[in-house]
Scaffold this motif. Structure first.
Motif, PDB file in Angstrom:
ATOM      1  N   ARG A  63       0.793  -1.233   0.000  1.00 24.67           N
ATOM      2  CA  ARG A  63       0.000   0.000   0.000  1.00 24.67           C
ATOM      3  C   ARG A  63       0.824   1.282   0.000  1.00 24.67           C
ATOM      4  O   ARG A  63       0.273   2.366   0.202  1.00 24.67           O
ATOM      5  N   ASP A  66      -0.567   4.246  -2.036  1.00 23.53           N
ATOM      6  CA  ASP A  66      -1.746   4.846  -1.433  1.00 23.53           C
ATOM      7  C   ASP A  66      -1.375   5.652  -0.196  1.00 23.53           C
ATOM      8  O   ASP A  66      -1.919   6.743   0.030  1.00 23.53           O
ATOM      9  N   ARG A 171      -9.940   3.830  -1.719  1.00 27.97           N
ATOM     10  CA  ARG A 171      -8.691   3.090  -1.862  1.00 27.97           C
ATOM     11  C   ARG A 171      -8.506   1.995  -0.820  1.00 27.97           C
ATOM     12  O   ARG A 171      -7.840   0.993  -1.087  1.00 27.97           O
ATOM     13  N   TYR A 172      -9.073   2.197   0.369  1.00 28.73           N
ATOM     14  CA  TYR A 172      -8.784   1.268   1.449  1.00 28.73           C
ATOM     15  C   TYR A 172      -9.933   0.319   1.783  1.00 28.73           C
ATOM     16  O   TYR A 172      -9.710  -0.710   2.412  1.00 28.73           O
TER      17      TYR A 172
END
Length: 303
Positions: A63, A66, A171-172
């Motif tokens: 990640r 991000d 995104r998460y």
């Protein structure tokens, strides 16, 4: 509401309210860049310690992109903007302007989806704008270039918080919020380090300034987020976000007690209007029923 949850919300409101006071102590001495970066670094170290105790991986390899993008938008830039605003605005003003995040969230959501918000939420936007205007027009500050830039920086930070919340959700997804927050703190602090080094004071700051920076990072960011996620898990989103009502009140109290900032009628009026606006946006004002959401174009055709 469970008495334990309510007590935790009050404590969280007290902690987040103090963050604006600490910024008023650090920014004039070490600058906005060092305040923003230092706050995030201390907070990241705190949450990394919490993750280590809980044995939760940071998931950096999967990640990191991000964390860098969302971290800068949702934490790095907003915290730095509030630090910039702290040069010219009192702590109470900063907290009230921070409470406008839900207003921006309503407008951004309307623009993204084309779905007209409920009457209560639209009324909240109008009332919130009136609250900010009251602070700017009738507050005890002289409106000059510095204070105008302070208002702009704080409002832009609130806008970024709203944008960042949407990005984080996209995104998460359902990822562990504690892990995501730690990653965002690390990613968001990366571009701030050069700024902090470039603007760092030539001599070590006084003990009270250093203590304020440590408290700002560890207590007001690291521990506060951990407490917020605890409340979020136990009580749900709707109850957790009611901390928004408490932060400006405690910010005004702490600033008056420890910084000698005056609590004027205009400050109280502006604060009351913004808090009422937040209540409208959360649809917690009795007597206002929710209006079914329909696409804006369809609504116009009906009128």
């Amino acid at each position: 509401m469970n008495p334990s949850i309510f007590a935790q919300l009050v404590v969280l409101g007290m902690i987040w309210g103090a963050s604006f006071m600490f910024q008023r102590i650090t920014v004039p001495v070490i600058g906005a860049g060092m305040t923003g970066a230092g706050r995030m670094i201390f907070a990241a170290l705190t949450l990394l310690g919490v993750l280590a105790l809980l044995r939760k991986p940071l998931q950096w390899r999967a990640r990191w992109r991000d964390y860098l993008v969302v971290g800068v938008i949702v934490m790095g830039l907003p915290l730095t903007c509030f630090a910039v605003a702290a040069r010219s605005l009192p702590a109470g003003y900063l907290a009230v302007l921070n409470a406008t995040v839900p207003l921006f969230a309503v407008l951004i959501g309307w623009g993204n989806t084309g779905m007209r918000p409920s009457t209560s939420k639209l009324a909240g936007v109008v009332v919130g704008v009136a609250g900010v205007a009251t602070l700017a027009k009738f507050g005890h500050l002289e409106m000059n270039l510095a204070t105008a830039l302070g208002f702009a920086a704080a409002l832009f930070a609130s806008f970024l918080y709203a944008v960042g919340a949407i990005m984080a959700k996209q995104r998460y997804g359902d990822a562990d919020p504690l892990v995501i927050t730690a990653g965002n703190l690390i990613g968001g602090s990366v571009p701030l380090v050069p700024l902090a080094l470039a603007t760092a004071p030539s001599a070590l700051p006084a003990l009270n300034v250093s203590a304020a920076l440590v408290a700002l990072g560890i207590l007001c960011t690291g521990i506060a987020y951990a407490l917020y996620f605890r409340i979020l898990r136990a009580a749900g989103v709707e109850r957790a976000v009611t901390v928004t009502f408490l932060v400006p009140l405690f910010a005004l109290i702490w600033a008056a007690l420890f910084l000698g900032e005056p609590i004027t009628g205009a400050a109280l009026a502006g604060c009351a209007l913004v808090l009422f606006a937040v209540a409208l946006i959360f649809e917690k004002v009795p007597g206002l029923t929710r209006k079914p959401l329909v696409p804006a174009k369809e609504a116009l055709c009906r009128e």
